[in-house]
Design a protein around this motif. Structure first.
Motif, PDB file in Angstrom:
ATOM      1  N   ASP A  46       0.823  -1.203   0.000  1.00 30.03           N
ATOM      2  CA  ASP A  46       0.000   0.000   0.000  1.00 30.03           C
ATOM      3  C   ASP A  46       0.864   1.263   0.000  1.00 30.03           C
ATOM      4  O   ASP A  46       1.759   1.391   0.840  1.00 30.03           O
ATOM      5  N   THR A  47       0.586   2.178  -0.915  1.00 30.65           N
ATOM      6  CA  THR A  47       1.245   3.479  -0.884  1.00 30.65           C
ATOM      7  C   THR A  47       0.839   4.235   0.375  1.00 30.65           C
ATOM      8  O   THR A  47       1.678   4.805   1.075  1.00 30.65           O
ATOM      9  N   THR A  49      -0.600   3.335   3.802  1.00 38.15           N
ATOM     10  CA  THR A  49      -0.861   2.171   4.650  1.00 38.15           C
ATOM     11  C   THR A  49      -2.104   2.381   5.512  1.00 38.15           C
ATOM     12  O   THR A  49      -2.556   3.519   5.717  1.00 38.15           O
ATOM     13  N   SER A 188      -5.148  11.276  -2.808  1.00 37.37           N
ATOM     14  CA  SER A 188      -3.992  10.411  -2.525  1.00 37.37           C
ATOM     15  C   SER A 188      -4.437   9.027  -2.050  1.00 37.37           C
ATOM     16  O   SER A 188      -3.764   8.033  -2.335  1.00 37.37           O
ATOM     17  N   CYS A 189      -5.560   8.962  -1.346  1.00 35.93           N
ATOM     18  CA  CYS A 189      -6.032   7.680  -0.800  1.00 35.93           C
ATOM     19  C   CYS A 189      -6.861   6.879  -1.800  1.00 35.93           C
ATOM     20  O   CYS A 189      -6.967   5.663  -1.661  1.00 35.93           O
ATOM     21  N   THR A 192      -4.324   6.009  -5.487  1.00 35.11           N
ATOM     22  CA  THR A 192      -3.272   5.019  -5.228  1.00 35.11           C
ATOM     23  C   THR A 192      -3.833   3.615  -5.032  1.00 35.11           C
ATOM     24  O   THR A 192      -3.117   2.629  -5.252  1.00 35.11           O
ATOM     25  N   ASP A 196      -1.982   0.781  -7.006  1.00 36.17           N
ATOM     26  CA  ASP A 196      -1.375  -0.284  -6.208  1.00 36.17           C
ATOM     27  C   ASP A 196      -2.007  -1.648  -6.481  1.00 36.17           C
ATOM     28  O   ASP A 196      -1.578  -2.658  -5.914  1.00 36.17           O
TER      29      ASP A 196
END
Length: 220
Positions: A46-47, A49, A188-189, A192, A196
């Motif tokens: 995970d980018t 976490t 960002s959440c 990714t 990912d």
């Protein structure tokens, strides 16, 4: 009203602990198509976490403290808002965790993480309804069937969306900065999770919709 909110807080925290500790049994698991390319990605981690997701999402409402105008006239008003946020925060985590064991959708890295024995001898394109994971890491094997909806997307959108909605009608020199930070956190959440290969795009989209919807309900 105070007792009702306290009861809601206790119930929400209890549900969160139960679901986060993975104490509930898997209700349903979707099958898979043999050789499905959507499930054939490698697990790369995970980018963002889970630890950072939970911590940052939990503390995002503190951005409101930048300017007193953002939490109205008194600090007690802010505390009441934050308790309301925590209730919604816990409900978001626990309900998404429940949906994951209810739907049991394979993640994009399903084959790499679950390592189902049935995938070794099935005909490409054929549907396998029941399977057995052979990965010795039982936690990761179980997690491989918890793709829908995206918890990262739901929780980041709920926390940032809650703040965005709360400050939408308030005047402040810091308002734009808070809004930019909240939107950046959501992006960002969510983005990714797809890069990912931890979620399918529809998992992320459903998480965004659910998180924002819960933010609206919590505020009201």
């Amino acid at each position: 009203m105070k007792y009702e909110k306290a009861l809601l807080l206790v119930l929400a925290v209890t549900m969160t602990i139960i679901t986060e500790l993975d104490l509930l049994p898997q209700i349903h698991r979707m099958g898979f198509y043999c050789g499905d390319p959507k499930l054939s990605h490698d697990y790369i981690g995970d980018t963002v976490t889970a630890r950072y997701l939970l911590l940052i999402s939990f503390f995002i409402p503190f951005l409101i403290l930048i300017d007193k105008n953002l939490y109205q006239s008194s600090f007690s008003t802010y505390l009441l808002m934050y308790i309301t946020f925590i209730i919604g925060y816990c409900l978001c985590i626990s309900s998404v965790n429940f949906f994951k064991i209810l739907f049991g959708e394979p993640r994009p890295h399903f084959f790499d993480t679950c390592k189902p024995v049935e995938a070794l001898k099935c005909t490409p394109g054929s549907y396998v309804s029941t399977f057995t994971c052979t990965n010795s890491d039982l936690r990761r094997a179980r997690d491989s069937t918890k793709s829908f909806p995206s918890g990262h997307s739901a929780l980041s959108t709920f926390s940032a969306g809650f703040v965005l909605l709360y400050i939408s009608n308030k005047a402040s020199d810091w308002k734009r900065i808070v809004q930019v930070l909240c939107i950046a956190w959501i992006l960002s959440c969510t983005v990714t999770r797809i890069f990912d290969h931890r979620h399918h795009w529809w998992d992320v989209l459903s998480g965004i919709v659910y998180g924002m919807g819960l933010a609206v309900i919590t505020l009201r």
